[in-house]
Design a protein around this motif. Structure first.
Motif, PDB file in Angstrom:
ATOM      1  N   THR A  21       0.789  -0.945  -0.282  1.00 10.23           N
ATOM      2  CA  THR A  21      -0.209   0.135   0.243  1.00 10.23           C
ATOM      3  C   THR A  21       1.008   1.544  -0.259  1.00 10.23           C
ATOM      4  O   THR A  21       2.616   1.089   1.186  1.00 10.23           O
ATOM      5  N   VAL A  22       0.636   2.672  -0.621  1.00 11.55           N
ATOM      6  CA  VAL A  22       0.634   3.345  -0.458  1.00 11.55           C
ATOM      7  C   VAL A  22      -0.279   4.686  -0.035  1.00 11.55           C
ATOM      8  O   VAL A  22      -0.993   4.960  -0.313  1.00 11.55           O
ATOM      9  N   ASP A  49       4.398   0.584   2.540  1.00  5.52           N
ATOM     10  CA  ASP A  49       4.266  -1.005   3.943  1.00  5.52           C
ATOM     11  C   ASP A  49       4.401  -2.081   2.304  1.00  5.52           C
ATOM     12  O   ASP A  49       3.399  -2.101   1.566  1.00  5.52           O
ATOM     13  N   THR A  50       5.428  -2.840   2.820  1.00  6.37           N
ATOM     14  CA  THR A  50       6.395  -3.631   2.378  1.00  6.37           C
ATOM     15  C   THR A  50       6.563  -4.414   3.269  1.00  6.37           C
ATOM     16  O   THR A  50       7.323  -4.567   3.930  1.00  6.37           O
ATOM     17  N   GLU A  72       8.760  -6.591   1.177  1.00  9.38           N
ATOM     18  CA  GLU A  72       9.923  -6.874   0.547  1.00  9.38           C
ATOM     19  C   GLU A  72      11.127  -6.329   0.658  1.00  9.38           C
ATOM     20  O   GLU A  72      11.409  -5.324   0.982  1.00  9.38           O
ATOM     21  N   SER A  73      12.445  -6.584   0.073  1.00 10.94           N
ATOM     22  CA  SER A  73      13.322  -6.328   0.560  1.00 10.94           C
ATOM     23  C   SER A  73      14.069  -5.025  -0.831  1.00 10.94           C
ATOM     24  O   SER A  73      14.564  -4.078  -0.323  1.00 10.94           O
ATOM     25  N   ASN A  74      13.695  -5.213  -1.931  1.00  9.16           N
ATOM     26  CA  ASN A  74      13.842  -5.020  -3.233  1.00  9.16           C
ATOM     27  C   ASN A  74      13.161  -5.092  -3.739  1.00  9.16           C
ATOM     28  O   ASN A  74      12.192  -4.938  -4.119  1.00  9.16           O
ATOM     29  N   TYR A  75      12.627  -3.070  -4.540  1.00  8.26           N
ATOM     30  CA  TYR A  75      11.495  -2.209  -4.779  1.00  8.26           C
ATOM     31  C   TYR A  75      12.031  -1.169  -5.093  1.00  8.26           C
ATOM     32  O   TYR A  75      12.816  -1.083  -5.352  1.00  8.26           O
ATOM     33  N   TYR A  76      11.243  -0.517  -5.932  1.00  7.53           N
ATOM     34  CA  TYR A  76      11.237   0.448  -6.859  1.00  7.53           C
ATOM     35  C   TYR A  76      10.296   1.914  -6.444  1.00  7.53           C
ATOM     36  O   TYR A  76       9.124   1.003  -6.264  1.00  7.53           O
ATOM     37  N   LEU A  77      10.910   2.859  -5.919  1.00  4.30           N
ATOM     38  CA  LEU A  77       9.949   3.838  -5.693  1.00  4.30           C
ATOM     39  C   LEU A  77      10.267   5.255  -6.712  1.00  4.30           C
ATOM     40  O   LEU A  77      10.866   5.561  -7.185  1.00  4.30           O
ATOM     41  N   PHE A  78       8.312   5.931  -7.075  1.00  5.60           N
ATOM     42  CA  PHE A  78       8.583   6.764  -8.111  1.00  5.60           C
ATOM     43  C   PHE A  78       8.215   7.840  -7.456  1.00  5.60           C
ATOM     44  O   PHE A  78       6.041   7.875  -6.664  1.00  5.60           O
ATOM     45  N   TRP A  79       8.071   8.885  -8.194  1.00  4.50           N
ATOM     46  CA  TRP A  79       6.957  10.148  -8.186  1.00  4.50           C
ATOM     47  C   TRP A  79       6.572  10.534  -9.736  1.00  4.50           C
ATOM     48  O   TRP A  79       8.029  11.272 -10.797  1.00  4.50           O
ATOM     49  N   TYR A  80       6.104  10.610  -9.760  1.00  2.59           N
ATOM     50  CA  TYR A  80       5.132  10.722 -11.421  1.00  2.59           C
ATOM     51  C   TYR A  80       4.016  12.433 -10.837  1.00  2.59           C
ATOM     52  O   TYR A  80       3.302  12.636 -10.103  1.00  2.59           O
ATOM     53  N   LYS A  81       3.878  12.766 -11.960  1.00  2.86           N
ATOM     54  CA  LYS A  81       3.910  14.166 -11.916  1.00  2.86           C
ATOM     55  C   LYS A  81       2.041  13.858 -12.951  1.00  2.86           C
ATOM     56  O   LYS A  81       2.528  13.284 -14.053  1.00  2.86           O
ATOM     57  N   GLN A  82       1.372  15.103 -12.969  1.00  4.99           N
ATOM     58  CA  GLN A  82      -0.461  14.431 -13.766  1.00  4.99           C
ATOM     59  C   GLN A  82      -1.153  16.412 -13.868  1.00  4.99           C
ATOM     60  O   GLN A  82      -1.496  16.571 -13.332  1.00  4.99           O
ATOM     61  N   PRO A  83      -0.185  16.579 -14.351  1.00  7.43           N
ATOM     62  CA  PRO A  83      -0.916  18.362 -15.197  1.00  7.43           C
ATOM     63  C   PRO A  83      -1.826  18.177 -15.394  1.00  7.43           C
ATOM     64  O   PRO A  83      -2.523  16.761 -15.861  1.00  7.43           O
ATOM     65  N   PRO A  84      -3.132  18.784 -15.379  1.00  2.02           N
ATOM     66  CA  PRO A  84      -3.985  18.976 -16.531  1.00  2.02           C
ATOM     67  C   PRO A  84      -4.351  18.334 -17.537  1.00  2.02           C
ATOM     68  O   PRO A  84      -5.225  17.747 -17.916  1.00  2.02           O
ATOM     69  N   SER A  85      -3.163  18.214 -18.761  1.00  6.38           N
ATOM     70  CA  SER A  85      -3.439  17.765 -19.791  1.00  6.38           C
ATOM     71  C   SER A  85      -3.529  15.859 -19.603  1.00  6.38           C
ATOM     72  O   SER A  85      -3.359  15.373 -20.789  1.00  6.38           O
ATOM     73  N   ALA A 137      12.146   3.484   7.820  1.00  7.62           N
ATOM     74  CA  ALA A 137      10.851   4.779   7.997  1.00  7.62           C
ATOM     75  C   ALA A 137       9.541   4.207   6.915  1.00  7.62           C
ATOM     76  O   ALA A 137       8.454   4.176   7.172  1.00  7.62           O
ATOM     77  N   LYS A 138      10.369   3.503   5.825  1.00  5.39           N
ATOM     78  CA  LYS A 138       9.408   3.068   4.167  1.00  5.39           C
ATOM     79  C   LYS A 138       8.382   4.804   4.045  1.00  5.39           C
ATOM     80  O   LYS A 138       7.410   4.900   4.215  1.00  5.39           O
ATOM     81  N   SER A 139       9.788   5.541   3.945  1.00  2.82           N
ATOM     82  CA  SER A 139       8.937   6.616   3.997  1.00  2.82           C
ATOM     83  C   SER A 139       9.967   7.315   2.426  1.00  2.82           C
ATOM     84  O   SER A 139      10.934   7.524   2.405  1.00  2.82           O
ATOM     85  N   PHE A 140       8.955   8.124   1.523  1.00  7.59           N
ATOM     86  CA  PHE A 140       9.558   8.258   0.621  1.00  7.59           C
ATOM     87  C   PHE A 140       9.084  10.478  -0.414  1.00  7.59           C
ATOM     88  O   PHE A 140       8.049   9.805  -0.502  1.00  7.59           O
TER      89      PHE A 140
END
Lengths: 115, 113
Positions: free
Chosen positions: B3-4, B26-27, B29-42, B72-75
């Motif tokens: 969960t994010v 919350d995971t 897993e020990s190996n994973y990837y984290l991302f930030w995506y941006k979604q403008p009005p388009s 802390a599972k914080s990003f």
């Protein structure tokens, strides 16, 4: 990164009909994904489409409602079948370019309104 | 299941100021990837920044940087020198090795002139 296009960009459809959304990538990619974004909500993965095999659907999504094709490494379609107003959403395809990048790039989305 | 959580539905910042968007996950897993995506009005989803869990060094992309706290599972995402074009929905996302990507609910950021 890959350039991804989707057709149509938007459509208004009547209840009970079906719509097929196309996703085209400008390079060969192994994995393609389809997401749904309901109004004001986040993205939910519908299914993973791999070339040469059947799509893998997430919990809550079934092939009869959302059939997917993946005929080659640059193209996929998602059909929304027997539509109801609850299907009104933005549908997005994404790709993982592979090569160890482990990140997804998204198409511009298709805004579907069902009346 | 992973969960994010993004606890800030909306935020605003003055142009040229700095803002930080929060994300926890919350995971087991020990190996994973984290991302930030941006979604403008388009509505185009744009990859802002990416972090691999096995890397201790925080990722940076020009004005965008993250504070990755694995224990802390914080990003969190820090945007420096905010610009009007940064106005958008920002989604935090988690991905296991299997490409199964999960998104947070999003934070709507408004940059004020």
């Amino acid at each position: 990164s890959a350039v991804i296009s989707q057709k149509p960009s938007r459509d208004i459809c009547q209840r009970g009909t079906s719509l097929t959304i196309q996703c085209q990538v400008d390079s060969q990619v192994t994995m393609m994904f389809w997401y749904r974004q309901q109004p004001g909500q986040s993205l939910t993965l519908i299914a993973t489409a791999n070339q040469g095999s059947e799509a893998t659907y997430e919990s809550g999504f079934v092939i009869d409602k959302f059939p997917i094709s993946r005929p080659n490494l640059t193209f996929s379609t998602l059909t929304v079948s027997n539509m109801s107003p609850e299907d009104s959403s933005i549908y997005l395809c994404s790709v993982d370019e592979g090569q160890g990048h482990r990140e997804q790039y998204f198409g511009p989305g298709t805004r579907l309104t069902v009346t | 299941a992973q969960t994010v959580t993004q606890s800030q539905p909306e935020m605003s910042v003055q142009e040229a100021e700095t803002v930080t968007l929060s994300c926890t996950y919350d995971t087991s897993e020990s190996n994973y990837y984290l991302f930030w995506y941006k979604q403008p009005p388009s509505r185009q989803m744009i990859l802002v920044i990416r972090q691999e869990a096995y890397k201790q060094q925080n990722a940076t992309e020009n004005r965008f940087s993250v504070n990755f706290q694995k224990a802390a599972k914080s990003f969190s995402l820090k945007i420096s020198d905010s610009q009007l074009g940064d106005t958008a929905m920002y989604f935090c996302a988690f991905m296991k090795k299997s490409n199964d990507m999960r998104f947070g609910a999003g934070t709507r950021l408004t940059v004020k002139p």
